[in-house]
Design a protein around this motif. Structure first.
Motif, short mmCIF file in Angstrom:
data_model
loop_
_atom_site.label_atom_id
_atom_site.label_comp_id
_atom_site.label_asym_id
_atom_site.label_seq_id
_atom_site.Cartn_x
_atom_site.Cartn_y
_atom_site.Cartn_z
N LYS A 141 0.85 -1.19 0.00
CA LYS A 141 0.00 0.00 0.00
C LYS A 141 0.89 1.25 0.00
CE LYS A 141 -3.98 2.12 0.94
NZ LYS A 141 -5.29 2.06 0.55
N GLY A 142 2.00 1.19 0.74
CA GLY A 142 2.96 2.30 0.79
C GLY A 142 3.55 2.56 -0.58
N ASP B 83 12.78 -1.94 -2.52
CA ASP B 83 11.59 -1.29 -3.05
C ASP B 83 10.46 -1.37 -2.05
OD1 ASP B 83 9.90 0.04 -4.65
OD2 ASP B 83 9.41 -1.68 -5.92
N SER B 84 10.49 -0.48 -1.12
CA SER B 84 9.37 -0.42 -0.20
C SER B 84 8.92 1.02 -0.13
CB SER B 84 9.81 -0.91 1.18
OG SER B 84 10.85 -0.09 1.65
N GLY B 85 7.66 1.19 -0.20
CA GLY B 85 7.13 2.54 -0.13
C GLY B 85 7.39 3.07 1.27
N SER B 86 7.82 4.33 1.34
CA SER B 86 8.01 4.88 2.67
C SER B 86 7.36 6.24 2.71
CB SER B 86 9.50 4.99 2.99
OG SER B 86 10.10 5.91 2.11
N ASP B 87 6.92 6.61 3.83
CA ASP B 87 6.26 7.91 3.95
C ASP B 87 7.16 9.07 3.54
OD1 ASP B 87 3.99 6.65 4.67
OD2 ASP B 87 4.20 6.97 6.82
N GLU C 280 3.81 5.71 -5.63
CA GLU C 280 3.68 5.80 -7.09
C GLU C 280 2.57 6.76 -7.50
OE1 GLU C 280 5.96 4.85 -9.04
OE2 GLU C 280 7.02 3.76 -7.48
N THR C 281 1.53 6.81 -6.69
CA THR C 281 0.45 7.77 -6.97
C THR C 281 0.97 9.19 -6.82
OG1 THR C 281 -1.07 6.16 -6.03
CG2 THR C 281 -1.94 8.35 -6.43
#
Lengths: 258, 172
Positions: A37-38, B93-97, A43-44
């Motif tokens: 989700k992060g 590749d991890s989304g981070s704030d 990407e959004t």
């Protein structure tokens, strides 16, 4: 769906380029996976950043006018020479011979150097015709359309040969300016290669020779026939293929003279 | 005006801004972009017979792109071989704030600079996708790549852009 699968498809999902079934699987995975989700949120944010804040360059106002002006005009207005300002059509043919003689005398100088200079001119004309969107003035594979088009534009009547059966289709004709005079340029094609065939009357040339030159990767062949004047062909075709074209032309020329 | 001219202008001129925007991003300067667009329109007119009438924008953009690449090859050959050290920017590749926050706060100047710094093939795909809103299929047509390559190239382009933005923001 696991995290690897989800991350592989996340861009397709973001861009709405994956099918509905898989899109729903990703949505389900995202609900339960904070890490993925992060990535999706990131990407959004990336997408919005580019769409909303990167420069979109708008064409300057004058560009459209500039392009309209540069586009080829409909054929009847296309030639630089246009209609002769005096009605010299009949007169032109009878003048041809006199012009030929005058030029012949003027050109009896150092022919080796003259031919070299001429080869440069021919090559430039060839390259220009391919670059400047001005390959042909009369766009036709029909010799009965191309030949009459030259009426009144030249002081001689060029012979136009159809070699489509031999895989050298005629593309059209163009007026060009070579060696200080207007000449007929006929354009043929062999596979993807264009061939420019220039000829003009020149009685000063010795007869029945064929010579070749190579310049900047282009092949040039030139010859003189009695009754056919001075002929030059230029192309990026291989020399043997270009010679084959020259032989076909010469056969037709001999047939036309005899 | 002949029918051909009229038809051509109707098909091609509405996409002038898309053509210019792509050329401007590929050449990175106004003057060259104008020349490229004009040259591309002349070429497009010449090959108008080959246009089958389905997607005028993709057809025209493909010609604009080819015109620019030909010109770059002749005038700025090194740009075609610019590489971007993806390894150096590789990261888990991890989304981070913080990344999301950084992207939300990247301003126009930073974004433009980072986009301009991308190698051509990655720069153009982002321009086509985000600024022209082309579909994957249209992108494949314009860039002359298989449809299956579009998504992976976009993913790489986005990662590269993010890495470049992060670096520029740290330098600031």
């Amino acid at each position: 769906m696991n995290c690897d699968e989800s991350r592989n498809l996340i861009h397709g999902y973001l861009d709405r380029e994956i099918d509905l079934v898989r899109a729903m699987e990703i949505e389900k995975h995202l609900e339960g996976c904070a890490a993925c989700k992060g990535i999706y949120s990131r990407e959004t944010a990336m997408r919005s950043a580019i769409r909303e804040r990167a420069s979109y360059y708008v064409a300057p106002k004058y560009l459209e006018a500039r392009i309209r002006a540069a586009l080829p005009k409909p054929r009847k207005k296309a030639t630089v020479f246009g209609q002769p300002s005096l009605n010299l059509l009949g007169f032109a043919a009878s003048m041809a011979f006199a012009v030929v003689i005058t030029w012949g005398v003027a050109m009896q100088l150092n022919t080796a150097t003259a031919n070299d200079r001429l080869a440069d001119e021919i090559l430039s004309a060839h390259v220009r015709s391919l670059m400047a969107n001005h390959l042909v003035d009369v766009d036709s594979s029909d010799k009965h359309t191309v030949k009459p088009w030259f009426n009144g534009k030249l002081d001689f009547s060029p012979e136009v040969f159809d070699l489509a059966a031999q895989d050298f289709p005629l593309i059209g004709g163009r007026l060009d300016y070579i060696n200080g005079r207007p000449v007929a340029a006929l354009v043929y094609r062999h596979r993807k290669h264009f061939i420019n065939f220039f000829h003009w009357p020149d009685e000063s040339q010795e007869k029945n020779f064929v010579r070749t030159k190579t310049k900047q990767g282009y092949n040039l062949v030139y010859w003189a026939n009695s009754g056919m004047g001075y002929c030059w062909v230029v192309s990026d075709l291989q020399e043997n293929e270009l010679m084959q074209f020259v032989k076909l032309l010469q056969q037709q020329q001999r047939a036309a003279v005899s | 005006m002949s029918d051909t001219n009229r038809r051509f202008e109707k098909v091609a001129l509405p996409h002038l801004s898309a053509a210019y925007n792509l050329a401007r991003w590929l050449t990175r300067n106004d003057h060259d972009a104008e020349d490229m667009v004009q040259e591309a329109y002349l070429r497009a007119f010449k090959f108008f017979d080959s246009f089958r009438g389905d997607d005028g924008r993709a057809w025209l953009l493909a010609i604009v792109r080819n015109t620019c690449y030909t010109w770059l090859k002749q005038n700025r050959i090194q740009e075609l071989h610019d590489s971007f050290d993806e390894e150096a920017h590789a990261e888990a590749d991890s989304g981070s704030d913080p990344q999301t926050f950084m992207l939300q706060n990247a301003d126009k100047k930073l974004l433009d600079r980072a986009l301009e710094a991308l190698p051509l093939e990655f720069r153009e795909i982002l321009i086509m996708r985000e600024l022209e809103d082309l579909s994957y299929k249209e992108i494949a047509t314009v860039a002359g790549i298989p449809l299956g390559t579009v998504m992976s190239r976009l993913a790489r382009a986005r990662n590269m852009l993010r890495a470049s933005l992060e670096r520029n923001m740290q330098e600031k």
